[in-house]
Design a protein around this motif. Structure first.
Motif, PDB file in Angstrom:
ATOM      1  N   GLY A 150       0.817  -1.211   0.000  1.00  0.00           N
ATOM      2  CA  GLY A 150       0.000   0.000   0.000  1.00  0.00           C
ATOM      3  C   GLY A 150       0.847   1.256   0.000  1.00  0.00           C
ATOM      4  N   ALA A 151       1.960   1.231   0.751  1.00  0.00           N
ATOM      5  CA  ALA A 151       2.861   2.384   0.779  1.00  0.00           C
ATOM      6  C   ALA A 151       3.449   2.650  -0.597  1.00  0.00           C
ATOM      7  CB  ALA A 151       3.978   2.144   1.790  1.00  0.00           C
ATOM      8  N   GLU A 152       3.812   1.595  -1.289  1.00  0.00           N
ATOM      9  CA  GLU A 152       4.382   1.763  -2.625  1.00  0.00           C
ATOM     10  C   GLU A 152       3.359   2.336  -3.601  1.00  0.00           C
ATOM     11  OE1 GLU A 152       5.908  -2.104  -3.459  1.00  0.00           O
ATOM     12  OE2 GLU A 152       7.512  -1.925  -1.970  1.00  0.00           O
ATOM     13  N   ALA A 153       2.098   1.932  -3.443  1.00  0.00           N
ATOM     14  CA  ALA A 153       1.042   2.487  -4.299  1.00  0.00           C
ATOM     15  C   ALA A 153       0.862   3.977  -4.034  1.00  0.00           C
ATOM     16  CB  ALA A 153      -0.273   1.747  -4.058  1.00  0.00           C
ATOM     17  N   ILE A 173       4.343  -0.833   7.698  1.00  0.00           N
ATOM     18  CA  ILE A 173       5.223  -0.319   6.645  1.00  0.00           C
ATOM     19  C   ILE A 173       6.659  -0.330   7.180  1.00  0.00           C
ATOM     20  CG2 ILE A 173       5.734   1.677   5.189  1.00  0.00           C
ATOM     21  CD1 ILE A 173       2.776   2.513   5.604  1.00  0.00           C
ATOM     22  N   ASN A 174       7.578  -0.884   6.412  1.00  0.00           N
ATOM     23  CA  ASN A 174       8.941  -0.939   6.911  1.00  0.00           C
ATOM     24  C   ASN A 174       9.731   0.321   6.568  1.00  0.00           C
ATOM     25  OD1 ASN A 174      10.154  -1.173   4.319  1.00  0.00           O
ATOM     26  ND2 ASN A 174      10.021  -3.400   4.370  1.00  0.00           N
ATOM     27  N   TYR A 175      10.920   0.391   7.133  1.00  0.00           N
ATOM     28  CA  TYR A 175      11.753   1.585   7.011  1.00  0.00           C
ATOM     29  C   TYR A 175      12.074   1.923   5.559  1.00  0.00           C
ATOM     30  CZ  TYR A 175      15.711   4.701   7.837  1.00  0.00           C
ATOM     31  OH  TYR A 175      16.574   5.756   7.841  1.00  0.00           O
ATOM     32  N   ARG A 176      12.337   0.903   4.760  1.00  0.00           N
ATOM     33  CA  ARG A 176      12.687   1.152   3.363  1.00  0.00           C
ATOM     34  C   ARG A 176      11.524   1.784   2.601  1.00  0.00           C
ATOM     35  NH1 ARG A 176      15.217  -3.845   4.343  1.00  0.00           N
ATOM     36  NH2 ARG A 176      17.491  -3.711   4.243  1.00  0.00           N
ATOM     37  N   ASP A 177      10.308   1.373   2.940  1.00  0.00           N
ATOM     38  CA  ASP A 177       9.165   1.938   2.233  1.00  0.00           C
ATOM     39  C   ASP A 177       8.784   3.318   2.744  1.00  0.00           C
ATOM     40  OD1 ASP A 177       8.020   0.266   0.004  1.00  0.00           O
ATOM     41  OD2 ASP A 177       8.366  -1.250   1.527  1.00  0.00           O
ATOM     42  N   TYR A 196       7.829   3.618  14.299  1.00  0.00           N
ATOM     43  CA  TYR A 196       8.537   2.400  13.902  1.00  0.00           C
ATOM     44  C   TYR A 196       8.122   1.186  14.726  1.00  0.00           C
ATOM     45  CZ  TYR A 196      11.485   5.830  11.645  1.00  0.00           C
ATOM     46  OH  TYR A 196      11.937   6.847  10.866  1.00  0.00           O
ATOM     47  N   CYS A 197       6.912   1.203  15.284  1.00  0.00           N
ATOM     48  CA  CYS A 197       6.495   0.099  16.139  1.00  0.00           C
ATOM     49  C   CYS A 197       6.384  -1.212  15.372  1.00  0.00           C
ATOM     50  CB  CYS A 197       5.164   0.427  16.809  1.00  0.00           C
ATOM     51  SG  CYS A 197       5.309   1.732  18.039  1.00  0.00           S
ATOM     52  N   SER A 198       6.141  -1.146  14.065  1.00  0.00           N
ATOM     53  CA  SER A 198       6.008  -2.368  13.276  1.00  0.00           C
ATOM     54  C   SER A 198       7.319  -2.780  12.618  1.00  0.00           C
ATOM     55  CB  SER A 198       4.954  -2.168  12.183  1.00  0.00           C
ATOM     56  OG  SER A 198       5.364  -1.138  11.303  1.00  0.00           O
ATOM     57  N   ILE A 199       8.381  -2.058  12.929  1.00  0.00           N
ATOM     58  CA  ILE A 199       9.651  -2.281  12.249  1.00  0.00           C
ATOM     59  C   ILE A 199      10.496  -3.289  13.003  1.00  0.00           C
ATOM     60  CG2 ILE A 199      11.788  -1.141  11.516  1.00  0.00           C
ATOM     61  CD1 ILE A 199       9.235  -0.519   9.942  1.00  0.00           C
ATOM     62  N   ASP A 200      11.216  -4.120  12.235  1.00  0.00           N
ATOM     63  CA  ASP A 200      12.141  -5.042  12.875  1.00  0.00           C
ATOM     64  C   ASP A 200      13.560  -4.720  12.430  1.00  0.00           C
ATOM     65  OD1 ASP A 200      12.209  -6.315  10.255  1.00  0.00           O
ATOM     66  OD2 ASP A 200      10.310  -7.208  10.825  1.00  0.00           O
ATOM     67  N   GLU A 201      14.218  -5.653  11.761  1.00  0.00           N
ATOM     68  CA  GLU A 201      15.620  -5.463  11.435  1.00  0.00           C
ATOM     69  C   GLU A 201      15.854  -4.591  10.202  1.00  0.00           C
ATOM     70  OE1 GLU A 201      17.719  -6.286  13.696  1.00  0.00           O
ATOM     71  OE2 GLU A 201      16.019  -7.132  14.781  1.00  0.00           O
ATOM     72  N   THR A 202      14.804  -4.106   9.561  1.00  0.00           N
ATOM     73  CA  THR A 202      15.014  -3.197   8.436  1.00  0.00           C
ATOM     74  C   THR A 202      15.417  -1.809   8.926  1.00  0.00           C
ATOM     75  OG1 THR A 202      12.707  -2.500   8.362  1.00  0.00           O
ATOM     76  CG2 THR A 202      13.318  -4.424   7.045  1.00  0.00           C
ATOM     77  N   LEU A 203      15.203  -1.532  10.208  1.00  0.00           N
ATOM     78  CA  LEU A 203      15.562  -0.236  10.757  1.00  0.00           C
ATOM     79  C   LEU A 203      17.055  -0.224  11.093  1.00  0.00           C
ATOM     80  CD1 LEU A 203      14.151   2.413  11.689  1.00  0.00           C
ATOM     81  CD2 LEU A 203      14.100   1.413  13.960  1.00  0.00           C
TER      82      LEU A 203
END
Length: 245
Positions: A150-153, A173-177, A196-203
Motif C-alpha cells: 500500500g505504501a508503494e502504491a 510499513i517498513n523503514y525502506r518503504d 517504527y512500532c512495526s519495524i524489525d531489522e530493516t531499521l
C-alpha cells in the motif's frame, strides 16, 4: 439536544451528546452560516449519515468515533457534500470498501481527509492512490493495516501530487518503504508522520533501541491535533533526503 448551546461562530461542535439527527439537519438547513460540524462519539449510524449527506453547504465534517461503517462511507461519498473540504472519519470501521467509495465518489473538493483507525489495508491505500481526491493536502491513515504494498502504491500515485502531510503511523510499513514514500511521486510532501512500532531489522541498528523504548510507551486514543505523541516521529525531507526529528 438544543443545537444553539453548541454553536460558536460558524461551528457546531459536540462530543458524546445524544443527537436527533433529523432535527439537527433541519436546524442546519435553516442556518447555513454554520459550515463546520463536529459530532464526535455520538453513535451516529447509517440512517443519520443519510440525512447529514444532504447538507451541501458544509465545508468541514468531523464524525470521528461514531458508527459510520462501510455503508455510511458509501452514503457520504455519493451524497451532496459538494463543498466539503475537510472530513474526519477516524474510528468508524469503514474498511477498504468504504475507502474505495470515498476515493471514487463526489468528495472532490476535499483537501483534508482523516481515516485513522478504520481497518484499512493495501486495497484501500491503492484506491486512494488512484482515486479522484486530487486536491488532498493532508491524508491521515494512522492505526490501520497498510503494508509495504500500500505504501508503494501511495508513493507512485499520480493523483496525490498536492499532498503536503501524510500520516501513516502504526501500520505495517517498513523503514525502506518510508524512504520510498519520501522519494516517490508525492512531490509536494514536506511532512511524513510515522513511527517504527512495526519495524524489525530493516531499521538501522543505531536507531532501533531508542524507538523500541518509545513504542513500549504507546497510548492508543484520538489522533493528536497539534503535536506528535511520544511514539510518533515526523520526517521532514528535501532533495537531499530526510531525517527524523
Amino acid at each position: 439536544m438544543s443545537s444553539s448551546q453548541y454553536i460558536k461562530g460558524n461551528t457546531l461542535a459536540t462530543s458524546g451528546a445524544i443527537i436527533n439527527v433529523d432535527r439537527l439537519v433541519n436546524f442546519l438547513k435553516s442556518n447555513t452560516n454554520i459550515t463546520r460540524l463536529i459530532l464526535r462519539y455520538s453513535k451516529i449510524n447509517y440512517e443519520g449519515i443519510k440525512e447529514l449527506a444532504k447538507l451541501a453547504h458544509l465545508t468541514s465534517l468531523d464524525l470521528s468515533c461514531n458508527c459510520v461503517g462501510t455503508e455510511g462511507a458509501k452514503i457520504l461519498a455519493s451524497g451532496n457534500l459538494i463543498n466539503l473540504t475537510s472530513l474526519d472519519l477516524g474510528g468508524n470501521e469503514i474498511g477498504d470498501e468504504g475507502v474505495e467509495a470515498l476515493a471514487s465518489g463526489n468528495l472532490t473538493s476535499l483537501t483534508e481527509l482523516k481515516l485513522y483507525d478504520n481497518k484499512i489495508g493495501d486495497r484501500g491505500a491503492k484506491a486512494l492512490a488512484s482515486g479522484n481526491l486530487q486536491k488532498l493536502i493532508l491524508l491521515s491513515l494512522g492505526w490501520n493495516e497498510i503494508s509495504n504494498e500500500g505504501a508503494e502504491a501511495l508513493a507512485a500515485s499520480g493523483n496525490l501530487k498536492n499532498l503536503i502531510t501524510l500520516k501513516v503511523y502504526d501500520n505495517s510499513i517498513n523503514y525502506r518503504d518510508v524512504q520510498t514514500l519520501a522519494s516517490g511521486n508525492l512531490v509536494r510532501l514536506t511532512s511524513l508522520i510515522y513511527n517504527y512500532c512495526s519495524i524489525d531489522e530493516t531499521l538501522p541498528k543505531n536507531v532501533l533501541p531508542q524507538l523500541k523504548r518509545k513504542c513500549n510507551k504507546r497510548k492508543i486514543g484520538e489522533e493528536p491535533d497539534s503535536k506528535l505523541s511520544e511514539v510518533q516521529t515526523s520526517l521532514h525531507f528535501d532533495s537531499k533526503g530526510f531525517k527524523a526529528i
